[in-house]
Motif scaffolding. Structure first.
Motif, PDB file in Angstrom:
ATOM      1  N   GLY A  37       7.345   6.191   4.267  1.00 18.57           N
ATOM      2  CA  GLY A  37       8.132   6.871   3.257  1.00 18.57           C
ATOM      3  C   GLY A  37       9.548   7.208   3.660  1.00 18.57           C
ATOM      4  O   GLY A  37      10.220   7.994   2.991  1.00 18.57           O
ATOM      5  N   LYS A  96       0.694   3.881  -3.077  1.00 15.11           N
ATOM      6  CA  LYS A  96       0.349   5.285  -2.830  1.00 15.11           C
ATOM      7  C   LYS A  96       1.410   6.206  -3.413  1.00 15.11           C
ATOM      8  O   LYS A  96       1.097   7.222  -4.046  1.00 15.11           O
ATOM      9  CB  LYS A  96       0.196   5.555  -1.334  1.00 15.11           C
ATOM     10  N   GLY A  97       2.680   5.836  -3.219  1.00 22.24           N
ATOM     11  CA  GLY A  97       3.766   6.641  -3.767  1.00 22.24           C
ATOM     12  C   GLY A  97       3.726   6.713  -5.279  1.00 22.24           C
ATOM     13  O   GLY A  97       3.941   7.778  -5.870  1.00 22.24           O
ATOM     14  N   TRP A  98       3.427   5.585  -5.928  1.00 22.39           N
ATOM     15  CA  TRP A  98       3.360   5.583  -7.390  1.00 22.39           C
ATOM     16  C   TRP A  98       2.209   6.432  -7.911  1.00 22.39           C
ATOM     17  O   TRP A  98       2.375   7.206  -8.855  1.00 22.39           O
ATOM     18  CB  TRP A  98       3.190   4.151  -7.897  1.00 22.39           C
ATOM     19  N   LEU A  99       1.057   6.271  -7.300  1.00 20.00           N
ATOM     20  CA  LEU A  99      -0.110   7.034  -7.746  1.00 20.00           C
ATOM     21  C   LEU A  99       0.093   8.526  -7.504  1.00 20.00           C
ATOM     22  O   LEU A  99      -0.247   9.360  -8.355  1.00 20.00           O
ATOM     23  CB  LEU A  99      -1.372   6.531  -7.041  1.00 20.00           C
ATOM     24  N   ASP A 100       0.660   8.860  -6.339  1.00 20.18           N
ATOM     25  CA  ASP A 100       0.950  10.271  -6.052  1.00 20.18           C
ATOM     26  C   ASP A 100       1.974  10.825  -7.028  1.00 20.18           C
ATOM     27  O   ASP A 100       1.986  12.034  -7.320  1.00 20.18           O
ATOM     28  CB  ASP A 100       1.469  10.438  -4.622  1.00 20.18           C
ATOM     29  N   GLY A 101       2.844   9.955  -7.538  1.00 23.76           N
ATOM     30  CA  GLY A 101       3.876  10.374  -8.476  1.00 23.76           C
ATOM     31  C   GLY A 101       3.416  10.449  -9.911  1.00 23.76           C
ATOM     32  O   GLY A 101       4.209  10.771 -10.813  1.00 23.76           O
ATOM     33  N   GLY A 102       2.150  10.119 -10.168  1.00 24.67           N
ATOM     34  CA  GLY A 102       1.608  10.285 -11.512  1.00 24.67           C
ATOM     35  C   GLY A 102       1.349   9.018 -12.302  1.00 24.67           C
ATOM     36  O   GLY A 102       0.954   9.087 -13.470  1.00 24.67           O
ATOM     37  N   SER A 126       0.829  -1.215   0.000  1.00 27.57           N
ATOM     38  CA  SER A 126       0.000   0.000   0.000  1.00 27.57           C
ATOM     39  C   SER A 126       0.858   1.257   0.000  1.00 27.57           C
ATOM     40  O   SER A 126       0.549   2.234  -0.695  1.00 27.57           O
ATOM     41  CB  SER A 126      -0.932   0.007   1.218  1.00 27.57           C
ATOM     42  N   THR A 147      -8.945   3.397  -5.125  1.00 23.08           N
ATOM     43  CA  THR A 147      -7.861   3.974  -5.930  1.00 23.08           C
ATOM     44  C   THR A 147      -8.137   3.975  -7.423  1.00 23.08           C
ATOM     45  O   THR A 147      -7.523   4.741  -8.166  1.00 23.08           O
ATOM     46  CB  THR A 147      -6.547   3.220  -5.691  1.00 23.08           C
ATOM     47  N   ALA A 162       9.715   5.351  -4.073  1.00 21.07           N
ATOM     48  CA  ALA A 162       8.428   5.827  -3.564  1.00 21.07           C
ATOM     49  C   ALA A 162       8.335   5.670  -2.052  1.00 21.07           C
ATOM     50  O   ALA A 162       7.520   6.343  -1.412  1.00 21.07           O
ATOM     51  CB  ALA A 162       7.273   5.071  -4.230  1.00 21.07           C
ATOM     52  N   TRP A 170      -9.353   1.500   1.159  1.00 16.67           N
ATOM     53  CA  TRP A 170      -8.515   2.457   0.436  1.00 16.67           C
ATOM     54  C   TRP A 170      -8.127   1.914  -0.930  1.00 16.67           C
ATOM     55  O   TRP A 170      -8.200   2.637  -1.942  1.00 16.67           O
ATOM     56  CB  TRP A 170      -7.244   2.772   1.231  1.00 16.67           C
TER      57      TRP A 170
END
Length: 269
Positions: free
Chosen positions: A124, A23-29, A19, A49, A150, A45
């Motif tokens: 993180g 989250k890091g990948w999705l936040d990164g685009g 998770s 997504t 990430a 959660w």
């Protein structure tokens, strides 16, 4: 990243580590549509997504990240065998399973990257060691590196043999630090501080000193000297802690050796 978006990414297992990475990948685009997650018990959660959840696998994903517990890997990997011996990179964060084991199941021509993250990755602030097999190209290692960033820092190992000492330092290391906080707080309480204040002081001191060590241009040894007035109270405390027979140095060496020996025992059954 364009190749990743086009070909897709498969995440097997989406617990705390999975998770945090997702989250890091999705936040990164990374577009949710480029991600397929296989998880038998998806969280609310994860369901929110927009990723493909427990859907059919892409035909030729850029990378498959294996984030299930080691004891579950034997049941999980056979479903992914059809993606082996191709251009799909397999990145594993499972502890204790060697590259040779993955090659036996997925095929000897499979690009495989083995990674050893630590628990601060969940917030993180982790650090992860990675190493690839002979079929993993520089581009494959670069891709694994960028994905693992990430959840924190990444270091590249020279060989798989270095996984074991890395595990004993950064993998087990958070437990050493948590114990340091415990014993500092207990000593503070025994010396007359309220328990909650002693714990607050220990937590903040360890966190602050760790951050200072990370951002400072000076070595940890020099930072220690900076705090230590000759003949002062810190020097007297360090006289005990740095004792050559019973102090931190010898204890840490013994602890790391014990962790490595135990890991070897577990690996050999």
């Amino acid at each position: 990243m364009d190749d990743l978006k086009t070909r897709g990414l498969v995440l097997l297992g989406c617990g705390k580590m999975g998770s945090a990475m997702l989250k890091g990948w999705l936040d990164g685009g990374l577009p949710p549509a480029s991600v397929t997650v296989l998880d038998p018990h998806p969280s609310d959660w994860l369901k929110s997504t927009g990723v493909h959840l427990n859907a059919d696998l892409p035909e030729n994903p850029a990378i498959v990240l294996l984030a299930v517990k080691p004891q579950m890997m034997g049941d999980a990997l056979p479903a992914l065998q059809k993606l082996g011996n191709g251009s799909t990179v397999f990145l594993t964060v499972a502890a204790g399973i060697t590259i040779a084991t993955y090659e036996e199941i997925l095929g000897a021509e499979t690009p495989i990257v083995r990674a050893m993250p630590n628990t601060p990755a969940a917030v993180g602030r982790g650090i992860t060691g990675i190493v690839g097999n002979a079929k993993a190209s520089k581009a494959d290692i670069d891709l694994a590196d960028s994905l693992l960033q990430a959840v924190g820092q990444v270091v590249r190992l020279e060989s798989e043999a270095q996984i074991r000492p890395l595990m004993a330092i950064s993998g087990c290391g958070p437990a050493y630090v948590f114990h340091l906080i415990e014993v500092m707080a207990a000593a503070g309480e025994k010396s007359g501080l309220p328990a909650d204040m002693a714990l607050q002081l220990a937590k903040a001191t360890v966190a602050g000193a760790g951050h200072l060590a990370e951002v400072s241009d000076e070595s940890p040894a020099q930072l220690r000297i900076n705090v230590t007035s000759p003949g002062g109270v810190t020097a007297e405390a360090l006289r005990v802690l740095m004792d050559e027979e019973n102090g931190f140095p010898v204890l840490m060496e013994r602890a790391v050796e014990a962790a490595i020996e135990r890991d070897e025992e577990l690996a050999n059954g």
